[in-house]
Design a protein around this motif. Structure first.
Motif, PDB file in Angstrom:
ATOM      1  N   LYS A 199      37.723  43.161  36.232  1.00 50.97           N
ATOM      2  CA  LYS A 199      38.594  42.393  35.271  1.00 50.97           C
ATOM      3  C   LYS A 199      39.996  42.248  35.798  1.00 50.97           C
ATOM      4  O   LYS A 199      41.091  42.219  35.024  1.00 50.97           O
ATOM      5  N   GLY A 200      40.328  41.772  37.061  1.00 57.54           N
ATOM      6  CA  GLY A 200      41.303  41.697  37.646  1.00 57.54           C
ATOM      7  C   GLY A 200      42.005  40.162  37.465  1.00 57.54           C
ATOM      8  O   GLY A 200      43.057  40.183  37.841  1.00 57.54           O
ATOM      9  N   GLY A 201      41.308  39.401  36.895  1.00 61.76           N
ATOM     10  CA  GLY A 201      41.807  38.267  36.672  1.00 61.76           C
ATOM     11  C   GLY A 201      41.665  37.187  37.793  1.00 61.76           C
ATOM     12  O   GLY A 201      41.498  37.795  38.919  1.00 61.76           O
ATOM     13  N   ASN A 202      42.098  35.923  37.712  1.00 61.16           N
ATOM     14  CA  ASN A 202      42.042  35.018  38.709  1.00 61.16           C
ATOM     15  C   ASN A 202      40.769  34.732  39.565  1.00 61.16           C
ATOM     16  O   ASN A 202      40.747  34.063  40.620  1.00 61.16           O
ATOM     17  N   ALA A 222      30.368  43.966  40.461  1.00 63.27           N
ATOM     18  CA  ALA A 222      30.969  45.126  40.451  1.00 63.27           C
ATOM     19  C   ALA A 222      30.183  46.319  40.843  1.00 63.27           C
ATOM     20  O   ALA A 222      30.132  47.426  41.021  1.00 63.27           O
ATOM     21  N   ASP A 223      28.934  45.763  41.382  1.00 65.19           N
ATOM     22  CA  ASP A 223      27.666  46.509  41.751  1.00 65.19           C
ATOM     23  C   ASP A 223      27.952  47.166  43.377  1.00 65.19           C
ATOM     24  O   ASP A 223      28.153  46.131  44.178  1.00 65.19           O
ATOM     25  N   ALA A 224      27.934  48.356  43.473  1.00 67.61           N
ATOM     26  CA  ALA A 224      28.387  48.940  44.653  1.00 67.61           C
ATOM     27  C   ALA A 224      27.409  48.481  46.004  1.00 67.61           C
ATOM     28  O   ALA A 224      27.909  48.100  47.010  1.00 67.61           O
ATOM     29  N   GLN A 234      42.635  51.715  36.775  1.00 67.98           N
ATOM     30  CA  GLN A 234      41.933  52.439  35.732  1.00 67.98           C
ATOM     31  C   GLN A 234      40.440  51.696  35.617  1.00 67.98           C
ATOM     32  O   GLN A 234      39.445  52.708  35.575  1.00 67.98           O
ATOM     33  N   GLU A 235      40.354  50.491  35.891  1.00 69.42           N
ATOM     34  CA  GLU A 235      39.201  49.812  35.952  1.00 69.42           C
ATOM     35  C   GLU A 235      38.301  49.944  37.045  1.00 69.42           C
ATOM     36  O   GLU A 235      37.279  50.172  36.926  1.00 69.42           O
ATOM     37  N   LEU A 236      39.054  49.950  38.045  1.00 72.57           N
ATOM     38  CA  LEU A 236      38.532  50.509  39.590  1.00 72.57           C
ATOM     39  C   LEU A 236      37.885  51.681  39.408  1.00 72.57           C
ATOM     40  O   LEU A 236      36.789  51.946  39.753  1.00 72.57           O
ATOM     41  N   ARG A 237      38.448  52.838  38.929  1.00 73.94           N
ATOM     42  CA  ARG A 237      38.035  54.047  38.635  1.00 73.94           C
ATOM     43  C   ARG A 237      36.709  54.231  37.657  1.00 73.94           C
ATOM     44  O   ARG A 237      35.733  54.950  38.191  1.00 73.94           O
ATOM     45  N   GLU A 238      36.783  53.574  36.503  1.00 73.57           N
ATOM     46  CA  GLU A 238      35.705  53.434  35.566  1.00 73.57           C
ATOM     47  C   GLU A 238      34.450  52.938  36.099  1.00 73.57           C
ATOM     48  O   GLU A 238      33.489  53.397  35.780  1.00 73.57           O
ATOM     49  N   ARG A 239      34.590  51.937  37.146  1.00 72.05           N
ATOM     50  CA  ARG A 239      33.492  51.434  37.773  1.00 72.05           C
ATOM     51  C   ARG A 239      32.974  52.149  39.165  1.00 72.05           C
ATOM     52  O   ARG A 239      31.877  51.697  39.807  1.00 72.05           O
ATOM     53  N   GLY A 240      33.936  53.068  39.335  1.00 66.88           N
ATOM     54  CA  GLY A 240      33.463  53.924  40.830  1.00 66.88           C
ATOM     55  C   GLY A 240      33.779  53.072  41.963  1.00 66.88           C
ATOM     56  O   GLY A 240      33.610  53.410  43.169  1.00 66.88           O
ATOM     57  N   LEU A 241      34.572  51.998  41.917  1.00 67.13           N
ATOM     58  CA  LEU A 241      35.106  51.066  42.726  1.00 67.13           C
ATOM     59  C   LEU A 241      36.195  51.643  43.834  1.00 67.13           C
ATOM     60  O   LEU A 241      36.261  51.319  44.982  1.00 67.13           O
TER      61      LEU A 241
END
Length: 193
Positions: free
Chosen positions: A9-12, A31-33, A55-62
């Motif tokens: 959800k980082g835009g662009n 976002a699938d690892a 926060q989005e990256l952490r929630e997705r485990g990225l």
């Protein structure tokens, strides 16, 4: 060749996807690892604010996946900043891949730095066919200082890192996908790595 655009959800994302399509490359937005780990090339675009993105990256485990990647990786705009250690934007801890801190512009010029500006001090294969002082498109209020990982500089008014390289991680402060023929050439060079 499989190309992945990391979706957090980082835009662009769509303008990056369109830029790749113009080059005949069909990229997967995910976002699938496991899909990310198996890609030949990875693109990490972004617009927005650092703490929300982290926060989005952490929630997705990225936040755990990205530092382990070994294939060619291209961060764009916020994507360059997220790779760093810390940002002054909301005192945010970042991915800590590139051992440098992100700073806020502190000068008399308007912030954000927005619009076309020149590239200087070009180094490395990403800039093959790009000329010193070519124009690219910037939109940012925060920047990476010039450091040992800098492979291109910009100035607003003081020099800053317009592009960096750390191991397999390449990153641009400017929007390659919005930077006309110069940006297209840089994307082509990245895909050829």
């Amino acid at each position: 060749m499989s190309v992945v655009i990391i979706d957090y959800k980082g835009g662009n994302v769509q303008s990056v996807k369109f830029a790749l399509e113009r080059l005949g490359v069909e990229a997967t937005l995910t976002a699938d690892a496991e899909v990310i780990r198996s890609a030949d090339k990875i693109i990490f675009p972004g617009e927005g604010e650092a703490s929300s993105a982290m926060q989005e990256l952490r929630e997705r485990g990225l936040d755990k996946v990205i530092p382990e990647l070994t294939q060619p990786f291209l961060g764009i705009c916020l994507g360059i900043q997220l790779l760093c250690r810390h940002s002054e934007e909301n005192d945010t801890q970042m991915l800590a891949i590139i051992p440098i801190n992100v700073r806020r512009f502190q000068h008399h010029l308007k912030v954000p730095h927005m619009g076309w500006n020149n590239l200087f001090n070009l180094q490395g294969e990403l800039f093959a066919g790009v000329k010193e002082q070519d124009y690219v498109y910037f939109v940012h209020s925060y920047y990476l200082p010039v450091c040992e990982y800098t492979i291109a500089t910009g100035a607003y008014p003081e020099p800053f890192s317009a592009a960096v390289r750390y191991k397999n991680f390449f990153a641009m402060q400017f929007h390659t996908e919005k930077s006309g023929p110069t940006g297209t050439r840089i994307i082509e060079n990245f895909l050829a790595l």
